[in-house]
Design an enzyme around this catalytic site. Structure first.
Site, PDB file in Angstrom:
ATOM      1  N   ASP B 407       1.302  -1.203  -0.045  1.00  0.00           N
ATOM      2  CA  ASP B 407      -0.298   0.040  -0.145  1.00  0.00           C
ATOM      3  C   ASP B 407       0.923   1.043  -0.177  1.00  0.00           C
ATOM      4  O   ASP B 407       2.098   1.416   0.230  1.00  0.00           O
ATOM      5  CB  ASP B 407      -0.851  -0.062   0.882  1.00  0.00           C
ATOM      6  CG  ASP B 407      -1.643   1.115   1.373  1.00  0.00           C
ATOM      7  OD1 ASP B 407      -2.536   1.592   0.145  1.00  0.00           O
ATOM      8  OD2 ASP B 407      -1.811   2.049   2.481  1.00  0.00           O
ATOM      9  N   GLU B 531      -7.684  15.049   6.933  1.00  0.00           N
ATOM     10  CA  GLU B 531      -8.687  16.154   7.609  1.00  0.00           C
ATOM     11  C   GLU B 531      -8.019  16.560   8.981  1.00  0.00           C
ATOM     12  O   GLU B 531      -8.106  17.993   8.511  1.00  0.00           O
ATOM     13  CB  GLU B 531      -9.972  15.411   8.034  1.00  0.00           C
ATOM     14  CG  GLU B 531     -10.993  14.429   6.398  1.00  0.00           C
ATOM     15  CD  GLU B 531     -12.369  14.665   7.441  1.00  0.00           C
ATOM     16  OE1 GLU B 531     -12.907  14.239   8.818  1.00  0.00           O
ATOM     17  OE2 GLU B 531     -13.155  14.814   6.673  1.00  0.00           O
ATOM     18  N   LYS B 595     -16.165  18.198  -0.093  1.00  0.00           N
ATOM     19  CA  LYS B 595     -14.558  18.166   0.186  1.00  0.00           C
ATOM     20  C   LYS B 595     -14.469  16.475  -0.488  1.00  0.00           C
ATOM     21  O   LYS B 595     -14.995  16.251  -0.154  1.00  0.00           O
ATOM     22  CB  LYS B 595     -14.524  17.874   1.309  1.00  0.00           C
ATOM     23  CG  LYS B 595     -12.302  17.734   1.050  1.00  0.00           C
ATOM     24  CD  LYS B 595     -12.477  17.757   2.913  1.00  0.00           C
ATOM     25  CE  LYS B 595     -12.321  17.076   3.864  1.00  0.00           C
ATOM     26  NZ  LYS B 595     -11.995  16.785   5.042  1.00  0.00           N
ATOM     27  N   GLY B 707      -4.797   3.228  -3.313  1.00  0.00           N
ATOM     28  CA  GLY B 707      -6.011   4.269  -4.398  1.00  0.00           C
ATOM     29  C   GLY B 707      -5.573   5.617  -4.518  1.00  0.00           C
ATOM     30  O   GLY B 707      -7.118   6.412  -5.398  1.00  0.00           O
ATOM     31  N   ARG B 794      -6.116   4.234  -7.622  1.00  0.00           N
ATOM     32  CA  ARG B 794      -6.857   4.409  -7.696  1.00  0.00           C
ATOM     33  C   ARG B 794      -7.494   2.657  -7.423  1.00  0.00           C
ATOM     34  O   ARG B 794      -8.489   2.580  -8.843  1.00  0.00           O
ATOM     35  CB  ARG B 794      -7.641   4.223  -9.165  1.00  0.00           C
ATOM     36  CG  ARG B 794      -7.387   6.382  -9.768  1.00  0.00           C
ATOM     37  CD  ARG B 794      -8.314   7.208  -8.372  1.00  0.00           C
ATOM     38  NE  ARG B 794      -8.570   8.290  -8.938  1.00  0.00           N
ATOM     39  CZ  ARG B 794      -8.187   9.154  -8.062  1.00  0.00           C
ATOM     40  NH1 ARG B 794      -7.799   8.640  -6.734  1.00  0.00           N
ATOM     41  NH2 ARG B 794      -8.038  10.484  -8.266  1.00  0.00           N
ATOM     42  N   LYS B 800      -8.052  -5.202  -4.479  1.00  0.00           N
ATOM     43  CA  LYS B 800      -6.059  -5.314  -4.303  1.00  0.00           C
ATOM     44  C   LYS B 800      -6.092  -6.516  -3.988  1.00  0.00           C
ATOM     45  O   LYS B 800      -5.233  -7.133  -4.605  1.00  0.00           O
ATOM     46  CB  LYS B 800      -5.625  -4.386  -2.697  1.00  0.00           C
ATOM     47  CG  LYS B 800      -5.709  -2.460  -3.145  1.00  0.00           C
ATOM     48  CD  LYS B 800      -5.359  -2.644  -1.930  1.00  0.00           C
ATOM     49  CE  LYS B 800      -5.553  -0.610  -1.594  1.00  0.00           C
ATOM     50  NZ  LYS B 800      -4.972  -0.094  -0.623  1.00  0.00           N
ATOM     51  N   ASP B 821      -0.934  -1.154   5.739  1.00  0.00           N
ATOM     52  CA  ASP B 821      -2.009  -0.470   7.442  1.00  0.00           C
ATOM     53  C   ASP B 821      -3.097  -0.480   7.527  1.00  0.00           C
ATOM     54  O   ASP B 821      -3.648   0.146   9.018  1.00  0.00           O
ATOM     55  CB  ASP B 821      -0.996   1.164   7.473  1.00  0.00           C
ATOM     56  CG  ASP B 821      -1.485   2.535   6.498  1.00  0.00           C
ATOM     57  OD1 ASP B 821      -1.796   2.147   5.703  1.00  0.00           O
ATOM     58  OD2 ASP B 821      -1.645   2.999   7.103  1.00  0.00           O
ATOM     59  N   ASN B 824      -8.377  -0.725   4.341  1.00  0.00           N
ATOM     60  CA  ASN B 824      -8.544  -1.179   3.369  1.00  0.00           C
ATOM     61  C   ASN B 824      -7.449  -2.336   2.887  1.00  0.00           C
ATOM     62  O   ASN B 824      -8.067  -2.444   1.593  1.00  0.00           O
ATOM     63  CB  ASN B 824      -8.339   0.524   2.530  1.00  0.00           C
ATOM     64  CG  ASN B 824      -6.761   0.625   1.936  1.00  0.00           C
ATOM     65  OD1 ASN B 824      -6.694   1.014   3.161  1.00  0.00           O
ATOM     66  ND2 ASN B 824      -6.911   2.128   1.804  1.00  0.00           N
ATOM     67  N   ASP B 825      -6.423  -2.444   3.392  1.00  0.00           N
ATOM     68  CA  ASP B 825      -5.609  -3.419   3.334  1.00  0.00           C
ATOM     69  C   ASP B 825      -6.197  -4.758   3.292  1.00  0.00           C
ATOM     70  O   ASP B 825      -5.171  -5.502   3.440  1.00  0.00           O
ATOM     71  CB  ASP B 825      -4.100  -2.665   3.374  1.00  0.00           C
ATOM     72  CG  ASP B 825      -4.083  -1.485   3.089  1.00  0.00           C
ATOM     73  OD1 ASP B 825      -3.527  -1.016   2.091  1.00  0.00           O
ATOM     74  OD2 ASP B 825      -3.077  -0.514   3.811  1.00  0.00           O
TER      75      ASP B 825
END
EC number: 7.6.2.1
Lengths: 455, 1161
Positions: B407, B531, B595, B707, B794, B800, B821, B824-825
């Site tokens: 990642d 953020e 945003k 991503g 992306r 993945k 980490d 999403n991984d």
């Protein structure tokens, strides 16, 4: 005298580390300053880093957690007077389907912010860092070379020594099976002739010096057959009274005969070698001299004195063996094997020797000793001898052979040229390899010493 | 699906309906028509066994393992039929293994019971019959109202009813669930939020309808029907009102909640499913070897059986006069005899597959894995994290990695965001020391430029508000600019989900913030570091977000406080790639601020400097910065009303809520006016470039899966060394159609073929990838295999995992490793052969689901090149050696059958048979497999190419396996025939002479013969291990020589006594007699030397003629190592109890001088 070693300033033991200070302004989420300064429940200690699923590790962790909880209890004055938070705190974390410490991760703040900083730094010990001092030998041609030469240089003389010694051993072997029709013992092959006595003449070309050992040898006799090997009862042979009357089941079918227990039971005992061999020197005279054959001292001392024992009780040996019967194939019962009381019954040495089952189907067993009488005369001078055989033991049915062997011994054992030859061979090969390696090492030195690593 | 599984497993009865209806405080309707649903209690059962079922259940589970079952079968065969070895020989080790495992599992289960009891017995306060009742956690029922005080952990999944705050909000941390350390706000339904006392709660009549339990932590749908004054109010319930078991209450004095999921139905319990077992390549080849050995075993048994019956055809061999069968043996059926003979041979040879192999391998893996956690080089000082091993089964797989999928964010980079630049209204600014400095040519004149600086400087110096106003040169222009900046930064500081940790508020309470609170005293918490960086940057610029309470957000602009009413949050999700807030300004106007990624914002914009901003965004991305676009729109009250209505509808929908919400969001977030873009820098981690370089040198292909957008990803790849400047970078992006994608792929393949001199790098984006994977897998793989670096941008999390799966099942079946980490991984970490979690900022989910967790990416090189290499070598040798030593062990037994009429007579005594693998030869290999370092670890780390020497499971290839097996057989032949010729040939006596009593002579039998073979074997096998050892610590010396000594001592002891409980005294004095014979010693030495000579010659020649890189590298350090004797005597103090012995030795020998010691490390 005890000398105390001064503490060495070894790089291995760094001075105790001060707990790492976490800067108050650090934006790191781990920083205690993020948390309100109240003492908070115990399990705040992050334990996730120790993730080895281990019982021992679990145990350790468990203890530590308990200890921590106690430690924090003092500070945890339940602010609401309600349920002490710590009761709830620690257990929830450990709830897991598969109990696993990594599930104890708990985002709770540390026990005392800014106090004892948690430190999971692994110990800097040689063992844990895999830095134990170690000898790192590498087998290269250079390092191995001397070994090869040394092996060669040691083995070849030893081999020669053994070979020469072995060749100096006198040995004569006489087959008296009698399968050859010309053999004097041929007549004994038929079971009708009982007792059958036959005589075989032989000549010793060289005299036998020192103690001479007389063996009988059998071929094709499978003393190592499993059914045979286990067909014995060691407790009966050890003189156990109950085993005497009730032998082990392993002895079947040689366990009982006519409702009486067999003593000694089993196939081994039943098939004991029962030829009688007598040796005569045919001197110049017409009266041959019998060679005195010693029948004691042929078995292991421990066998005769510890492992084999006659049953207890009774005055005479016969009485001790009462209520037992002789093995089926025996002519005489066990208490009549010999006239001497210390060589009779189970402790008869011929019997003990027989009971030590041979490793291979062709074997020899020690029969008699011929002791040297004086230093001046050879034990068996060169000349003509004859062997008087009381031929009882049938081997014809299984193509067996029977032999009588006379042999002297040396410091390293009986006649065995193979050991010497093997030593010489291995020594020479080793020496030869040493030479080959020397050449290779010399030839390739340049290429192997450079530590270039090619991809 | 999960319910189906659970039902199959019998956890819960099938649910009749898809929703559950919960009567709060269990006040069922009075009419009595209603039959309440049955729910399980709040008891947590993590234990597997009870006292009653422990023995059968544990035994059943243990014997489900093939190996254990095999040994059980052997044991049962031994019990049933008359076999050569007593059942003890296999029963005892089996019993030992089973018992040890059972004790371990029992102990662990006892711990689980304890923790269960502690959890279930924890006191909780429940509102019952109008009062607060203290009860135990396990007694909570669905529908109970539970009171939780501050910092307590929720005992069940609760729906928040009220808190001590007026707005019914509370903060929780879910660190123990998903690892996110930020505070999350949960809010109660307004109707219940006012019920802040036990008495008022008692009057509540309400029903909750919600879905049945499911494992997803972030999904919850339900509604609450509150009966107030005879009318029913329906309120939607979402994840924001659900408090999960295991989360902890923060910043809030107390809350009341109603339990809706209890015990094993809580989301936390549902999430603890056991992970699927990963198996290492070594384990797989071990199983292949096992099958080969099983075949050897069975064929040996068959050969023996057949030969036995050939021999037995003649009666003189089958039943000579001296060795009669019993009646029973004669009469048993032929087929039965044949089968029992076959089984007996099987039992006789079964030691070729040793039970101790499994035990040793498991011990090696388990104990060996500690070294990873202990490694100081894998310890990260700043975060106080050491490496963490979640499964020890894959240690050796670390040495086999061929593909690394990593990642980017948080793995290659620090995930420590720093606001760097922004583009406002088409003008680029840089932040320098808390000021915005415009950069590059601006459309305005130079004096305008100056005015920015002035205006911005006054923004920054809040305390000098009056002085700054005096600098104003052109008021009109100024206000115009300020307005744009103002709006931009207000958007930044309003459009987020950042929380504030009130450092010192508890005494003050959660009331309004004091205006003199300086921004530096605020600590922001955010689930997304971007953020946080943005809000912090806005605060530095002068627009300070100081808190949200009671649906308002407070922003201090230039020192004055503004309150914005927060109307709606349109949460971020990865499909939309944006988030929005709808706020009401103090003036009453309603704004929507959005945003998100530029790809999701720009298409929806209708106003603002879209083109310029797009250029700027691309420029930012080229610098490797992460970009976000800000946009807004003003809402008329009519528009807002519609939005409000549609949102409410979507949020209260019980079915397909997500789809409906997505539709509404899409409807709302359009026709925006672009404000600008932000650029946040994510610093690269330490030594990432070197690590990637090393991986590549080790022959590992590195793929970066991220991503992020294409430009950002490429620039980060360049800066981290994943892509070289010299690399020819191929692109497969923005493919819209299948055919186009195929064409592009073919073209790329051609280009690669044309010049294979330079290295190629490939960039693929998510959409093109899914196209490529759908139809042209082969072509795509072809291209990928020829590229030395691949970058996928992306990427969605599942993509993945899909990429990894694709590589995994490609014909070469490479070993893959995934590093990540974030949450999403997780899918990719679980998919890869080895999953590495980085313990970073994005929670612990990755670390928890990984096989190994490390603190930094750079640790990967040590983990793979050193630990992986060592573990691989260790386990490979361990496995090979184990098979070797058992071939040595059993083959003489087989050969002996040829000399004993295939009567299954054992060559060795049964005690030796039993102890060979357990005692005599087990420790040296275990210690070897824990401590061996065939090369210095520093060399390994500095020369990653050495990693190639062990790639493709080379040490366990069929070639090496054959070598070891043949070696084992040849050694066995030497043992057996050596003994046979030297001692046993033609004579059953061995050296008539004895060392002690020359002129005495002894008869030796079959047991002596076996003991001789066994002795030679134990020595040879142990010394063979010694030859394999390159790293001789004192422990190695101890166990190697100790094993041999132990064998001798044990044999002397065993043979020295008539054992009363043994049926036969075969071994009595056999060993002593053997050793007292001179020629036996000569024979032993000769055979040991002969056996090892073969092996040494092979090793030396191979090293001399075809040295591997590893062997060359070994020579580098060879001269600096310490001597053999030193290694025996010098070890560090405090290591073991042997230290004192060591000191004594050291005084005696005088060798281990400080200089020696210091040279050791």
């Amino acid at each position: 005298m005890i000398r105390v070693r001064p503490p060495l300033p070894s790089p291995f033991y760094p001075p105790p580390l001060s707990p790492p200070l976490v800067p108050q302004s650090s934006p790191s989420f781990l920083s205690p300053s993020l948390w309100r300064p109240q003492p908070t429940p115990a399990s705040g200690r992050r334990q996730s880093a120790e993730g080895c699923p281990a019982s021992s590790a679990l145990q350790r962790r468990w203890r530590r957690r308990r200890r921590l909880r106690v430690f924090c209890q003092g500070q945890q004055a339940g602010p609401l007077g309600g349920p002490p938070a710590l009761r709830g705190a620690a257990p929830w974390g450990s709830m897991a389907m598969n109990y696993n410490a990594k599930d104890e991760v708990d985002g709770g703040p540390p026990c005392a912010p800014g106090g004892t900083a948690k430190n999971r730094r692994p110990d800097n010990t040689a063992f844990k860092q895999q830095r134990l001092p170690a000898w790192q030998p590498i087998l290269t041609a250079g390092t191995v070379l001397p070994t090869f030469f040394i092996i060669g240089l040691i083995f070849i003389p030893i081999g020669i020594g053994i070979f020469v010694t072995s060749n100096n051993i006198r040995e004569i072997e006489i087959d008296y099976t009698g399968t050859d029709p010309s053999s004097p013992c041929n007549k004994c092959l038929s079971p009708n002739v009982t007792p059958c006595i036959c005589t075989i003449n032989f000549t010793l070309e060289q005299s036998f010096e020192g103690n001479v050992f007389m063996y009988y040898g059998l071929s094709n006799f499978y003393q190592n057959h499993r059914r045979y090997v286990k067909s014995r009862d060691d407790s009966q042979l050890n003189g156990d009274a109950s085993a005497l009357l009730n032998p082990s089941k392993e002895c079947e079918p040689y366990r009982r005969n006519e409702d009486k227990p067999i003593a000694p039971c089993g196939a081994i005992a039943n098939s004991m070698f029962n030829d009688t061999l007598e040796l005569f020197l045919v001197g110049n005279e017409s009266h041959p001299t019998p060679i005195p054959l010693k029948k004691k001292g042929i078995a292991w001392w421990t066998d005769k004195n510890v492992k084999f024992r006659n049953p207890p009780g009774g005055e005479s040996l016969e009485e001790r063996f009462k209520d037992t019967t002789k093995p089926v194939n025996w002519v005489k019962p066990v208490y009549m094997l010999d006239s001497e009381p210390d060589n009779n019954g189970f402790i008869n040495e011929d019997f003990i020797v027989w009971m030590r089952t041979a490793a291979l189907p062709t074997f020899r067993k020690l029969y008699r000793l011929i002791e040297r009488k004086s230093d001046l005369h050879p034990t068996l001078p060169a000349g003509r001898y004859y062997l008087n055989i009381t031929y009882n033991y049938p081997v014809h049915s299984f193509d067996g052979r029977k032999r009588m062997i006379l042999s002297t011994i040396s410091w390293m054992g009986g006649k065995n040229p193979f050991l010497g030859i093997a030593y010489i061979t291995i020594g020479s090969i080793s020496f030869l390899l040493g030479v080959v390696l020397l050449v290779i090492n010399h030839k390739y030195r340049n290429s192997s010493n450079t530590a270039d690593i090619t991809i | 699906m999960w319910r189906w599984v659970r039902q199959q497993l019998g956890f819960d009865p099938p649910h009749q309906s898809d929703t559950r209806t919960i009567y709060i405080a269990n006040r069922f309707p009075q009419n009595g028509l209603y039959t309440p649903q049955k729910f399980i209690d709040n008891r947590i059962i993590s234990s597997k066994y009870t006292v009653w079922n422990f023995v059968p259940k544990n035994l059943f589970e243990q014997f489900r393992r093939v190996a254990n079952f095999y040994f059980l079968i052997i044991f049962l065969v031994q019990l049933m039929i008359d076999t050569p070895t007593s059942p003890i020989t296999s029963g005892l080790p089996l019993f030992f293994v089973i018992t040890v495992t059972a004790i371990k599992q029992g102990y662990e289960d006892w711990l689980r019971h304890n923790s269960d009891n502690e959890v279930n017995g924890a006191p909780v306060y429940v509102v019952r019959s109008g009062g607060l009742v203290k009860t135990r956690s396990k007694n909570i029922r669905v529908g109970d109202i539970v009171r939780i005080a501050k910092d307590e952990i929720f005992p069940a999944d609760l729906v928040l009813l009220s808190s001590d705050r007026l707005d019914g909000s509370c903060h929780v941390t879910t660190a123990s669930l998903d690892g996110e350390t930020n505070l999350k706000t949960h809010v109660a339904v307004p109707e219940t939020a006012v019920l802040q006392t036990v008495a008022s709660l008692d009057t509540l009549v309400a029903v909750i309808e919600c879905q049945q339990p499911e494992a997803d932590l972030y999904r919850f749908m339900g509604r609450m029907i509150i009966t107030q004054q005879m009318e029913e109010i329906v309120r939607p319930l979402g994840p924001e009102s659900l408090l999960l078991r295991g989360a902890r209450l923060k910043n809030t004095k107390e809350i009341f909640g109603v339990a809706i999921y209890t015990g094993m139905e809580t989301k936390m319990a549902l999430n603890y499913k056991s992970k699927s077992q990963k198996r290492s390549a070594v384990e797989k080849s071990m199983n292949t070897f096992l099958i080969i050995y099983l075949i050897i075993l069975i064929s040996e048994a068959i050969i023996s059986t057949i030969l036995k019956y050939t021999w037995q055809a003649e009666e003189k061999w089958d039943e000579p006069w001296y060795n009669q069968k019993t009646e029973h043996q004669r009469n048993s059926s032929k087929i039965l005899r044949f089968i029992s003979d076959f089984l007996a041979f099987l039992v006789l040879y079964n030691f070729i597959i040793p039970i101790s192999l499994y035990v040793t391998v498991e011990m090696q893996k388990f104990l060996g894995s500690f070294f990873i956690g202990w490694d100081l080089d894998l310890y990260h000082e700043e975060s106080d994290q050491k490496a963490q091993v979640n499964t020890s089964d894959l240690n050796e797989e670390l040495g086999q990695v061929e593909y690394v999928f990593t990642d980017k964010t948080g793995t290659l980079t620090e995930n420590e965001m720093q606001f760097r630049e922004c583009s406002i209204n088409g003008i680029k600014y840089q932040e320098i020391n808390g000021r915005l400095v415009s950069e590059g040519p601006t459309p305005d004149s130079s004096d305008g430029n100056l005015s920015y600086l002035n205006s911005l400087s006054h923004l920054n110096n809040l305390s000098h508000l009056t002085t700054s106003s005096s600098f104003r040169t052109s008021p009109e222009n100024e206000t115009e600019l300020i307005k744009e900046h103002d709006l931009f930064f207000k958007a930044v500081s309003l459009c987020h989900t950042v929380q504030i940790s009130n450092v010192q508020t508890d005494g003050i309470g959660d009331g309004p913030w004091q205006s003199n609170l300086a921004p530096s005293q605020l600590e922001y918490y955010a689930s997304s570091p971007d953020e946080k960086a943005l809000v912090e940057a806005a605060a530095r610029i002068g627009i300070v977000f100081i808190g949200n309470s009671e649906e308002t957000m407070e922003v201090k602009t230039l020192g004055k406080l503004e309150r914005y009413k927060l109307l709606h949050i349109l949460e971020f999700d990865s499909d939309r790639r944006r988030m929005s807030v709808i706020v009401q300004a103090p003036s009453g106007e309603k704004f929507l601020f959005a945003k998100g990624a530029e790809s999701s914002i720009l298409p929806n914009c209708v106003g603002g400097e879209i083109e310029k901003t797009r250029i700027h965004v691309d420029e930012f991305a080229l610098k490797g910065l992460r970009t976000l676009c800000m946009a807004y729109k003003q809402l008329t009250s009519k528009e807002y009303e519609e939005i409000d209505r549609r949102l409410f509808e979507a949020r209260t929908a019980l079915q397909q809520r997500e789809e409906k919400l997505a539709d509404v969001f899409q409807f709302i977030e359009k026709n925006l006016i672009l404000l600008g873009a932000t650029a946040v820098e994510d610093r690269l981690q330490d030594r990432v470039r070197e690590t990637i370089e090393g991986l590549r040198m080790a022959g590992i292909k590195v793929w970066v899966l991220t991503g992020d957008k294409h430009e950002t990803a490429v620039s980060v790849s360049l800066s981290c060394g994943h892509f070289h400047r010299t690399m020819n970078i191929l692109e497969l992006i923005n493919q819209k159609s299948d055919s186009q994608c195929a064409e592009q792929l073919r073209q790329l393949a051609r280009r690669i073929k044309e010049d294979h001199v330079i290295q190629h790098g490939l960039v693929v984006d998510g959409t093109s990838l899914s196209l490529a994977l759908r139809e042209h897998e082969k072509l795509f793989m072809e291209v990928c295999r020829n590229c030395s670096a691949v970058l996928c941008c992306r990427m969605a999390p599942l993509q993945k995992a899909k990429v990894i799966r694709l590589i995994k099942i490609s014909p070469e079946k490479p070993i893959t490793l995934a590093v990540g980490d974030g949450a999403n991984d997780v899918s990719m970490i679980q998919e890869a052969h080895v999953g590495i979690g980085i313990m970073g900022k994005e929670g612990r989910q990755a670390a928890r689901n990984s096989d190994y967790a490390i603190a930094r990416f750079k640790f990967l090189s040590k983990l793979l090149f050193v630990h992986g290499h060592f573990y691989y070598i260790r386990i490979a040798t361990l496995v090979q050696y184990f098979f070797y030593k058992n071939v040595c062990f059993i083959t003489p037994q087989f050969l002996y059958q040829f000399y004993c009429l295939f009567s299954q007579q054992t060559l060795y005594d049964s005690v030796y048979l039993t102890l060979y693998n357990i005692c005599f030869t087990s420790l040296p290999i275990l210690i070897y497999s824990l401590l061996e370092q065939h090369i210095d670890p520093h060399v390994l780390q500095s020369k990653p190419t050495l990693y190639r020497d062990i790639s493709k499971n080379r040490q366990l290839s069929i070639k090496t396996f054959l070598y070891w097996t043949i070696l084992g057989f040849s050694h066995a032949f030497i043992f057996f025939f050596g003994s046979y010729f030297l001692i046993g040939k033609d004579i059953s006596l061995l050296g008539n002479g004895q060392l002690l009593k020359p002129n005495h002579q002894m008869m030796f039998g079959n047991w002596t013969f076996g003991t001789l073979v066994f002795t030679v074997m134990v020595i040879t096998v142990t010394v063979k291990m010694a030859l394999e050892t390159h790293f001789w610590t004192w422990i190695n010396h101890l166990v190697t020589w100790g094993s041999i000594i132990f064998y001798f001592v044990f044999s002397l002891f065993y043979g020295g006594i008539l054992w009363p409980f043994l049926g036969s005294q075969n071994m009595y004095f056999v060993f002593i007699q053997l050793l007292s014979s001179g020629s036996a010693w000569f024979a032993i030495i000769l055979m040991v030397v002969t056996c090892l000579l073969l092996d040494i010659v092979k090793k030396v020649f191979e090293r001399q003629l075809h040295p591997t890189n590893t062997e060359k590298a070994q020579l580098i350090k060879a001269n600096s190592s310490i001597k053999c004797l030193d290694s025996m005597c010098c070890f560090s103090e405090g290591e073991t109890a042997c230290a004192s012995v060591g000191r004594m030795l050291e005084r005696v020998v005088g060798r281990c001088s400080p200089t020696h010691v210091s040279r050791c490390w």
